[in-house]
Design an enzyme around this catalytic site. Structure first.
Site, PDB file in Angstrom:
ATOM      1  N   ARG A 120      -2.216   3.366   8.088  1.00 26.63           N
ATOM      2  CA  ARG A 120      -3.089   3.953   8.903  1.00 26.63           C
ATOM      3  C   ARG A 120      -2.676   4.317  10.042  1.00 26.63           C
ATOM      4  NH1 ARG A 120      -5.174   5.117   5.065  1.00 26.63           N
ATOM      5  NH2 ARG A 120      -7.485   4.804   4.137  1.00 26.63           N
ATOM      6  N   GLU A 174      -5.277  11.789  13.264  1.00 27.55           N
ATOM      7  CA  GLU A 174      -5.018  12.590  12.324  1.00 27.55           C
ATOM      8  C   GLU A 174      -6.095  13.714  12.056  1.00 27.55           C
ATOM      9  OE1 GLU A 174      -3.391  10.089   9.551  1.00 27.55           O
ATOM     10  OE2 GLU A 174      -4.848  10.974   7.955  1.00 27.55           O
ATOM     11  N   HIS A 204      -0.064  12.798   5.365  1.00 31.05           N
ATOM     12  CA  HIS A 204      -0.956  11.907   4.519  1.00 31.05           C
ATOM     13  C   HIS A 204      -0.960  11.953   3.109  1.00 31.05           C
ATOM     14  CE1 HIS A 204      -4.765   8.746   5.288  1.00 31.05           C
ATOM     15  NE2 HIS A 204      -4.031   8.544   4.210  1.00 31.05           N
TER      16      HIS A 204
HETATM   17  C1  8YV Z   1      -6.217   8.590   0.497  1.00 34.57           C
HETATM   18  C2  8YV Z   1      -5.308   6.435   1.635  1.00 34.57           C
HETATM   19  O1  8YV Z   1      -5.573  10.033  -0.112  1.00 34.57           O
HETATM   20  O2  8YV Z   1      -6.416   5.293  -0.298  1.00 34.57           O
HETATM   21  C3  8YV Z   1      -6.018   5.496   0.959  1.00 34.57           C
HETATM   22  O3  8YV Z   1      -6.381   4.501   1.731  1.00 34.57           O
HETATM   23  O4  8YV Z   1      -4.927   6.487   2.752  1.00 34.57           O
HETATM   24  C4  8YV Z   1      -4.959   7.595   0.499  1.00 34.57           C
HETATM   25  O5  8YV Z   1      -4.503   7.304  -0.232  1.00 34.57           O
HETATM   26  C5  8YV Z   1      -7.146   9.243   1.276  1.00 34.57           C
HETATM   27  O6  8YV Z   1      -7.692   8.234   2.378  1.00 34.57           O
HETATM   28  C6  8YV Z   1      -8.130  10.102   0.702  1.00 34.57           C
HETATM   29  O7  8YV Z   1      -9.297   9.379   0.912  1.00 34.57           O
END
Ligand code: 8YV
Length: 327
Positions: A242, A271, A289
């Site tokens: 993150r 982001e 991402h």
């Molecule tokens: C997602 C992510 O694509 O699952 C997670 O925590 O960071 C990613 O895989 C994104 O957050 C979509 O909601």
């Protein structure tokens, strides 16, 4: 007379087959333009909704919960749920769910892709070629860091961290060290061929350090100037966890001064805005991402979020809960 079906809101564009599945049970409001709704619009659209299907971009906090008293469930289409104020949801009796497991291997694959691209300077050398700078082959052109046989450090050893460890140990003969809030059991350590070390030791020993820990207030800037200073000048840093876990300004400075060799970043503080200094340093690979972005995996994540909605609103069950509110 037919009973009124629960109303649900899907906050971003999602695969049509998943929407069709939801429509078998609910009145579904969708976001076909895939706009990121401003907060006021999100609150307005949530009025009268029993549940929301969210991605990581919608903040579910005290103010939203107060403004949306009909909300019973928020199903996140992601494994991370730092967009949830879990305590506030529990206080308001709102169930939260996430989408774990279905993305583990795909995300671990991408962690390795970013590690390889960063260590072997794939983006930097491609930019050089596309810019027309390649006039002759040279012995010392774009020398990178060794991956096989090197020391892989993993900070955060959940399911995705373990997937990266297995790839490193079994595929590339890497020595794997890790640090985590709690140590893994002996069988899992053996399977991952991973050795538990203190965080300082992890920073000092890793040739490639991959961050796979959840974002929590305690993990804010877990990698800042002090931690970067402990790393080897030849090391690479990979963040697929993150934004906010790394102090991006401090990282950009460390990269510019070559205090570490390179970084690969899939997530950023604030982001989709990226720290401008990261855009100008050459020794960083930047991706928007996309670690879980394969069709099969994103479909799996969307189906799991939808299945949580269906299970909760039709049977009072939740498949992958993140809290246990009183009912
Ligand atoms: C997602 C992510 O694509 O699952 C997670 O925590 O960071 C990613 O895989 C994104 O957050 C979509 O909601």
């Amino acid at each position: 007379m037919t009973a009124q079906r629960p109303a649900v809101l899907v906050t971003r564009h999602v695969f049509p087959e998943v929407i069709d599945k939801l429509r078998e049970h609910f009145d579904v409001e969708t976001n076909d333009d895939d706009a990121v709704w401003p907060r006021e619009e999100l609150l307005r659209r949530l009025q009268g909704k029993a549940a929301a299907f969210t991605t990581g971009s919608e903040r579910i906090d005290e103010a939203l919960l107060q403004a949306c008293p009909d909300l019973k469930l928020v199903a996140n289409m992601s494994v991370g749920y730092n967009n949830f104020d879990v305590d506030a949801m529990t206080r308001h009796g709102v169930q939260g769910s996430n989408a774990p497991d279905v993305l583990t291997e795909t995300t671990a694959d991408f962690g390795f892709a970013l590690l390889m691209a960063t260590a072997r300077r794939v983006s930097e050398s491609e930019h050089f070629l596309r810019a027309g700078h390649w006039h002759k082959w040279a012995v010392e052109m774009f020398l990178g860091a060794e991956v096989h046989g090197s020391t892989l450090g993993i900070l955060g050893m959940g399911r995705i961290g373990q997937g990266i460890a297995r790839r490193g140990a079994h595929g590339f003969g890497m020595k794997v060290i890790y640090h985590n809030r709690s140590r893994l059991d002996a069988a899992t350590e053996a399977e991952c061929r991973a050795t538990y070390v203190a965080k300082d030791e992890l920073l000092r020993q890793a040739d490639h350090l991959v961050l796979v820990l959840p974002y929590t207030p305690q993990n804010h800037h877990a990698i800042g100037a002090a931690e970067l200073a402990q790393m080897k000048p030849t090391a690479t840093l990979i963040n697929i966890a993150r934004g906010g876990i790394v102090d991006d300004a401090a990282l950009a400075q460390a990269l510019r001064e070559q205090r570490i060799a390179a970084a690969g970043l899939d997530v950023f503080e604030g982001e989709p805005t990226v720290h401008p200094d990261l855009l100008t340093v050459p020794n960083v690979v930047l991706t928007p991402h996309i670690a879980s972005a394969t069709r099969g995996t994103r479909l799996g994540m969307a189906h799991l979020a939808a299945d949580n909605l269906i299970a909760y609103l039709t049977r009072g069950e939740v498949l992958t809960p993140v809290n246990t509110p009183a009912r």
